[in-house]
Design an enzyme around this catalytic site. Structure first.
Site, short mmCIF file in Angstrom:
data_model
loop_
_atom_site.label_atom_id
_atom_site.label_comp_id
_atom_site.label_asym_id
_atom_site.label_seq_id
_atom_site.Cartn_x
_atom_site.Cartn_y
_atom_site.Cartn_z
N HIS A 57 7.20 5.23 1.24
CA HIS A 57 7.61 4.71 1.00
C HIS A 57 9.19 4.56 0.00
O HIS A 57 9.66 4.57 -0.12
CB HIS A 57 7.14 3.85 0.38
N SER B 119 0.38 4.12 5.28
CA SER B 119 -0.47 3.29 4.58
C SER B 119 -2.15 2.96 5.52
O SER B 119 -3.11 3.05 5.14
CB SER B 119 -0.10 1.73 4.63
N GLU C 45 12.61 6.33 9.77
CA GLU C 45 12.57 6.75 11.38
C GLU C 45 11.30 7.24 11.73
O GLU C 45 10.53 7.00 12.44
CB GLU C 45 13.05 8.30 10.50
N ALA D 39 0.77 -1.47 0.13
CA ALA D 39 -0.21 0.40 0.04
C ALA D 39 1.33 1.30 0.15
O ALA D 39 0.88 2.01 0.67
CB ALA D 39 -1.06 0.17 1.18
P1 AMP Z 1 5.74 -0.06 6.20
O1 AMP Z 1 4.76 -0.72 4.67
O2 AMP Z 1 4.72 0.80 6.55
O3 AMP Z 1 5.84 -1.23 6.80
O4 AMP Z 1 7.03 0.78 5.91
C1 AMP Z 1 8.02 -0.16 5.46
C2 AMP Z 1 8.97 1.68 5.16
O5 AMP Z 1 8.61 2.31 5.15
C3 AMP Z 1 9.49 0.99 7.25
O6 AMP Z 1 10.61 1.61 7.29
C4 AMP Z 1 9.25 2.52 7.13
O7 AMP Z 1 8.87 2.87 8.72
C5 AMP Z 1 9.25 3.29 6.37
N1 AMP Z 1 8.40 4.29 6.33
C6 AMP Z 1 6.19 4.07 6.43
N2 AMP Z 1 6.14 5.63 6.33
C7 AMP Z 1 6.53 6.58 6.44
C8 AMP Z 1 7.32 7.79 6.09
N3 AMP Z 1 5.98 8.35 6.36
N4 AMP Z 1 8.47 8.61 5.55
C9 AMP Z 1 8.84 7.41 5.94
N5 AMP Z 1 9.20 6.04 5.86
C10 AMP Z 1 8.42 6.02 5.96
#
Ligand code: AMP
Length: 281
Positions: free
Chosen positions: A37, A187, A149, A32
Site C-alpha cells: 500500500h 493484508s 497490479e 491493514a
Molecule cells: P486492498 O487494501 O487490499 O483493497 O488494496 C488497496 C490497494 O493496494 C489496491 O489497489 C491493491 O491492488 C493495492 N495493493 C495491495 N497489495 C499490493 C501489493 N502487494 N503491491 C502493490 N499494490 C498492492
C-alpha cells in the site's frame, strides 16, 4: 504538515477544500496497510502534490460467506503509517457514511471483464468494487487514483468504468510489491499459519515459470496450466480456483501481438491468495 482523519463526508470536504486547487492523488484501500500500500502512496507523488488515502472495508464487495467480519482492521497503525508517509488526509468512513439508509444505486460493469476469473468465484464482487470506487472518486475528486497490479482484474474493471463513465481522474497503477520469497504482499497474508506461509510463495513461482515457458519458442500448450494447478494441489494448496492466460486489458482470450497476463487464485486452508504476472508473447 497537517494530517487529518475525516470520518464523514462533511469532514472530508472541509479537509480537502484547501488541497483541491493544487491537486490530489488518491489511494483507496481496505486498510491493514503494508509496504505494498505504501508503494502506492509513494507513486502518487508523481501525479499531484497532495496524497489522500482512504481506509474502508467495503461490505458491498464481500459475498455472504466471505471474510468481511474477520477482515483485519488496524486503523490506528494505518493512520500512523500514512501520516509518517506525508499523506495529508485519511478518509475512514463508517459504512453508513458511504451507504446511508435508502441507498439504491450500484455501478455495473458488464461482460466477461466482471463475469470471469474473480467474478466467477465472487459473484457481485466487482459491482461492489465499481460502486465504492466511483463514489470515492466523486467524493475525493482527485487528479489521479492509484491502484496495485496485485489486483489486476480490479484494475482492468476500474479503468473500463472510468473510461465509460468519463470519470476525470487518471487511473494509475503500481507493480506488485512482494516479500523476499516472492509472495505478493497482502493484508490477508496474516491469516496464514506458519506451515501455509511456507507453501504460499509457490503460487508466484509457478506463475513465473509458466510465463517464462510461454515466452519461449516452445509450442503453446494449455496442459501446462492444468499441470501447474495439479502441482499446487500436490504441494499443499487446498483448492485452485483458476490459473488462466488472458488478454491483459480485456481479460478475454489472448490475441496475437497483444499483451497477455497470467492470473491465478488458489486457497491455502481458509485463505484465498491471488496473483498475476505479465507474459510476453
Ligand atoms: P486492498 O487494501 O487490499 O483493497 O488494496 C488497496 C490497494 O493496494 C489496491 O489497489 C491493491 O491492488 C493495492 N495493493 C495491495 N497489495 C499490493 C501489493 N502487494 N503491491 C502493490 N499494490 C498492492
Amino acid at each position: 504538515m497537517q494530517f487529518t482523519i475525516a470520518r464523514t463526508l462533511p469532514e472530508l470536504r472541509s479537509a480537502l477544500d484547501p488541497l483541491w486547487p493544487e491537486g490530489i492523488a488518491f489511494i483507496p484501500t481496505m486498510g491493514a496497510l503494508h509496504a505494498g500500500h505504501m508503494s502506492l502512496v509513494e507513486a502518487s507523488r508523481q501525479y499531484a502534490p497532495h496524497a489522500v488515502a482512504s481506509v474502508f472495508v467495503n461490505p458491498a464487495q464481500f459475498g455472504p460467506n466471505e471474510d468481511f467480519a474477520r477482515y483485519p482492521r488496524a486503523l490506528e497503525s494505518d493512520a500512523a503509517m500514512l501520516e509518517a508517509a506525508g499523506v495529508r488526509v485519511l478518509y475512514a468512513p463508517e459504512v453508513e457514511d458511504i451507504y446511508p439508509p435508502g441507498f439504491a444505486t450500484m455501478v455495473g460493469v458488464q461482460g466477461a471483464l466482471v463475469d470471469e476469473l474473480e467474478g466467477a468465484h465472487r459473484p457481485g464482487h466487482f459491482a461492489g468494487v465499481a460502486t465504492v470506487v466511483a463514489k470515492l472518486l466523486m467524493r475525493v475528486m482527485p487528479r489521479a487514483a492509484v491502484f496495485g497490479e496485485k489486483d489486476w482484474q480490479q484494475l482492468c474493471v476500474i479503468r473500463r468504468m472510468a473510461l465509460d463513465l468519463d470519470l476525470p481522474a487518471h487511473i494509475a497503477s503500481v507493480p506488485t510489491l512482494r516479500e523476499a520469497d516472492g509472495l505478493a504482499m497482502s493484508s490477508r497474508n496474516r491469516y496464514l499459519s506458519e506451515a501455509e506461509r511456507a507453501i504460499a510463495p509457490l503460487l508466484y513461482q509457478m506463475l513465473k515459470e509458466i510465463a517464462a515457458w510461454l515466452a519461449s519458442p516452445a509450442p503453446r500448450n494449455e496442459d501446462i496450466l492444468s499441470g501447474a494447478a495439479q502441482h499446487l494441489l500436490a504441494s499443499g494448496f487446498t483448492q485452485v480456483d483458476y490459473i488462466a492466460l488472458r488478454d491483459a486489458e480485456t481479460l478475454g482470450s489472448p490475441q496475437p501481438s497483444r499483451p497477455m497476463r497470467l492470473l491465478a487464485a488458489a486457497w491455502l486452508g481458509h485463505t484465498r491468495l491471488i496473483d498475476n504476472v505479465a507474459v510476453s508473447g
